[in-house]
Design an enzyme around this catalytic site. Structure first.
Site, short mmCIF file in Angstrom:
data_model
loop_
_atom_site.label_atom_id
_atom_site.label_comp_id
_atom_site.label_asym_id
_atom_site.label_seq_id
_atom_site.Cartn_x
_atom_site.Cartn_y
_atom_site.Cartn_z
N GLU A 160 0.83 -1.20 0.00
CA GLU A 160 0.00 0.00 0.00
C GLU A 160 0.87 1.25 0.00
O GLU A 160 1.21 1.77 1.06
CB GLU A 160 -0.93 0.03 1.22
CG GLU A 160 -2.06 -0.98 1.18
CD GLU A 160 -2.99 -0.84 2.38
OE1 GLU A 160 -2.59 -0.21 3.38
OE2 GLU A 160 -4.12 -1.36 2.32
N GLU A 248 -6.81 -6.84 -1.36
CA GLU A 248 -7.22 -6.74 0.05
C GLU A 248 -8.54 -6.01 0.14
O GLU A 248 -8.70 -4.94 -0.44
CB GLU A 248 -6.14 -6.01 0.86
CG GLU A 248 -6.45 -5.90 2.36
CD GLU A 248 -5.31 -5.26 3.12
OE1 GLU A 248 -4.13 -5.59 2.84
OE2 GLU A 248 -5.58 -4.41 4.00
#
Length: 322
Positions: A160, A248
């Protein structure tokens, strides 16, 4: 506002969105994955969908990094993909301080996934990976040399990115890691993190990586926080030709806190199913938080058993097996 819908109604709904039991959609059935346009396809050129579970950070829940857990994820969470999350740099350690220990945890999950005929998405769990490029290149060189011949392997070299600087920071990082992986593994899928915690697909769509095959771009969402506006960004990116993989997602808020937002979770499932997108739920965790699929104290041998699933876990499993 929390929305309470009986689980049997969830089961009816998910069955209406042309899903398949993911546990039956195995590596031996689909083989080498590839990217065709915006679609993930199997070795026969047919669209394929991966649905499964992410583990929690390796440094905090190493007790789930074993074959017993992976067996449960496949059989009882009805998954054809598992995502080990290798911690890189935390206050409690990670790859930067214990590369051998962390590598051994990830290898154990990879070996179990291969034995269980599952795909495995190997996540470099970092928020500032551009600052750890040397270590990342070393790791993915080793990983692709050891496992690149297996069609099970999928690489996620930047979990991320926090930064919004796609073209100047994140994209060059990805290009360096792709080059390293492709020297050993020319074919397996690579999933690329996008800015702002893998939410700004629009930035990648405006300046995609060129002259590469079998790459997709990651989207992360949490249904309590990321709603129609995030689906709009995602739709626009896909319409612009960007292949997207949801590496995710959660049914709760972005900080993993409750409540489960069932209305938005179902809206996301419908959105992803309409496009045949692949997605991985966060997380196989027994932490006392909304995103956890397991109740506190769940041992590896009980992973994904119905009586050990949380509210979120039950919704996810019902969808995986629909």
């Amino acid at each position: 506002m929390r929305c309470f819908i009986p689980l049997f109604l969830v089961s009816i709904w998910v069955g209406s969105v042309f899903s398949k039991d993911a546990a039956l959609e195995t590596v031996s059935k689909h083989g080498q994955l590839a990217v065709d346009g915006v679609n993930l396809v199997n070795q026969y050129g047919e669209k394929v969908q991966l649905k499964g579970m992410s583990l929690f950070w390796s440094v905090w829940m190493p007790y789930y990094y074993n074959k017993t857990t992976v067996d449960g994820i496949k059989e009882y969470c009805h998954s054809n993909i598992v995502r080990p999350m290798m911690a890189i740099d935390t206050q409690d350690g990670g790859y930067l301080t214990d590369p051998e220990g962390e590598t051994a945890l990830i290898d154990a999950v990879i070996d179990a996934a291969i034995e269980d005929d599952m795909y495995v998405l190997v996540d470099w769990q970092d928020f500032e990976a551009e600052n750890h490029l040397e270590q990342s290149l070393f790791y993915f060189d080793r990983l692709s040399k050891k496992y690149g011949s297996y069609p099970n392997i999928i690489y996620e070299p930047y979990n991320e990115p926090i930064t919004l600087e796609w073209s100047s920071l994140v994209k060059p990082y990805h290009e360096a890691v792709i080059k390293t992986i492709r020297a050993n593994d020319p074919d397996n899928l690579i999933v690329l993190g996008t800015p702002q915690w893998s939410q700004r697909l629009d930035l990648a769509a405006a300046d995609p990586i060129q002259n590469q095959t079998n790459i997709m771009y990651s989207l992360h969402f949490y249904a309590g926080t990321h709603q129609q506006w995030e689906r709009d960004i995602t739709k626009a990116a896909i319409d612009a030709g960007l292949p997207v993989f949801v590496s995710e997602y959660g049914t709760v808020n972005a900080d993993a806190s409750p409540p489960v937002n069932l209305t938005e979770t179902l809206a996301w499932y419908e959105f992803m199913e309409e496009r045949g997108m692949s997605y991985v739920n966060f997380a196989v965790s027994d932490k006392d938080e909304g995103a956890a699929a397991l109740i506190p104290g769940t041992p590896p041998e009980k992973v994904c058993r119905e009586e050990y699933l949380t509210e979120s876990g039950k919704i996810v499993v019902e969808h995986n097996k629909a």
